[in-house]
Design a protein around this motif. Structure first.
Motif, PDB file in Angstrom:
ATOM      1  N   ALA A 129       0.835  -1.203   0.000  1.00  0.00           N
ATOM      2  CA  ALA A 129       0.000   0.000   0.000  1.00  0.00           C
ATOM      3  C   ALA A 129       0.872   1.258   0.000  1.00  0.00           C
ATOM      4  O   ALA A 129       0.586   2.226  -0.717  1.00  0.00           O
ATOM      5  N   TYR A 130       1.948   1.248   0.782  1.00  0.00           N
ATOM      6  CA  TYR A 130       2.849   2.397   0.844  1.00  0.00           C
ATOM      7  C   TYR A 130       3.492   2.668  -0.509  1.00  0.00           C
ATOM      8  O   TYR A 130       3.461   3.776  -1.013  1.00  0.00           O
ATOM      9  N   TRP A 131       4.089   1.630  -1.112  1.00  0.00           N
ATOM     10  CA  TRP A 131       4.770   1.820  -2.387  1.00  0.00           C
ATOM     11  C   TRP A 131       3.798   2.176  -3.497  1.00  0.00           C
ATOM     12  O   TRP A 131       4.125   2.946  -4.396  1.00  0.00           O
ATOM     13  N   GLY A 132       2.602   1.625  -3.447  1.00  0.00           N
ATOM     14  CA  GLY A 132       1.589   1.991  -4.437  1.00  0.00           C
ATOM     15  C   GLY A 132       1.202   3.452  -4.324  1.00  0.00           C
ATOM     16  O   GLY A 132       1.081   4.162  -5.326  1.00  0.00           O
ATOM     17  N   THR A 133       1.033   3.934  -3.088  1.00  0.00           N
ATOM     18  CA  THR A 133       0.686   5.335  -2.864  1.00  0.00           C
ATOM     19  C   THR A 133       1.816   6.251  -3.307  1.00  0.00           C
ATOM     20  O   THR A 133       1.580   7.260  -3.980  1.00  0.00           O
ATOM     21  N   VAL A 134       3.039   5.902  -2.969  1.00  0.00           N
ATOM     22  CA  VAL A 134       4.193   6.715  -3.371  1.00  0.00           C
ATOM     23  C   VAL A 134       4.303   6.758  -4.895  1.00  0.00           C
ATOM     24  O   VAL A 134       4.557   7.824  -5.478  1.00  0.00           O
ATOM     25  N   SER A 135       4.074   5.645  -5.539  1.00  0.00           N
ATOM     26  CA  SER A 135       4.157   5.587  -6.993  1.00  0.00           C
ATOM     27  C   SER A 135       3.110   6.487  -7.640  1.00  0.00           C
ATOM     28  O   SER A 135       3.414   7.267  -8.548  1.00  0.00           O
ATOM     29  N   VAL A 136       1.880   6.412  -7.173  1.00  0.00           N
ATOM     30  CA  VAL A 136       0.809   7.230  -7.747  1.00  0.00           C
ATOM     31  C   VAL A 136       1.075   8.712  -7.501  1.00  0.00           C
ATOM     32  O   VAL A 136       0.936   9.540  -8.407  1.00  0.00           O
ATOM     33  N   LEU A 137       1.477   9.055  -6.291  1.00  0.00           N
ATOM     34  CA  LEU A 137       1.724  10.462  -5.979  1.00  0.00           C
ATOM     35  C   LEU A 137       2.913  11.012  -6.763  1.00  0.00           C
ATOM     36  O   LEU A 137       2.883  12.165  -7.191  1.00  0.00           O
ATOM     37  N   CYS A 157       2.497  14.265  -9.153  1.00  0.00           N
ATOM     38  CA  CYS A 157       3.160  15.492  -8.713  1.00  0.00           C
ATOM     39  C   CYS A 157       4.407  15.818  -9.526  1.00  0.00           C
ATOM     40  O   CYS A 157       5.011  16.863  -9.307  1.00  0.00           O
ATOM     41  N   ALA A 158       4.805  14.952 -10.444  1.00  0.00           N
ATOM     42  CA  ALA A 158       6.013  15.184 -11.231  1.00  0.00           C
ATOM     43  C   ALA A 158       5.763  16.293 -12.244  1.00  0.00           C
ATOM     44  O   ALA A 158       4.658  16.450 -12.763  1.00  0.00           O
TER      45      ALA A 158
END
Length: 55
Positions: free
Chosen positions: A26-34, A38-39
């Protein structure tokens, strides 16, 4: 009685490991989407990574 306690201990460890994997996923998925949202948009000049030589 010892066998039941041992089985519960193994089950508890398995559940802890499974829970940790779910949290990390869940953490890595959230970081990936954000990071994608935001890029800063980059200039797309085609598929090539290297610039084309000018004739």
């Amino acid at each position: 009685m010892r066998a039941v306690r041992a089985a519960r201990g193994r089950l508890g460890e398995s559940l802890e490991i499974l829970g940790l994997r779910v949290v990390l996923l869940a953490y890595w998925g959230t970081v990936s989407v954000l990071s994608r949202r935001c890029a800063k948009p980059s200039e797309h000049r085609g598929e090539s990574v290297r610039p084309r030589p000018r004739p």
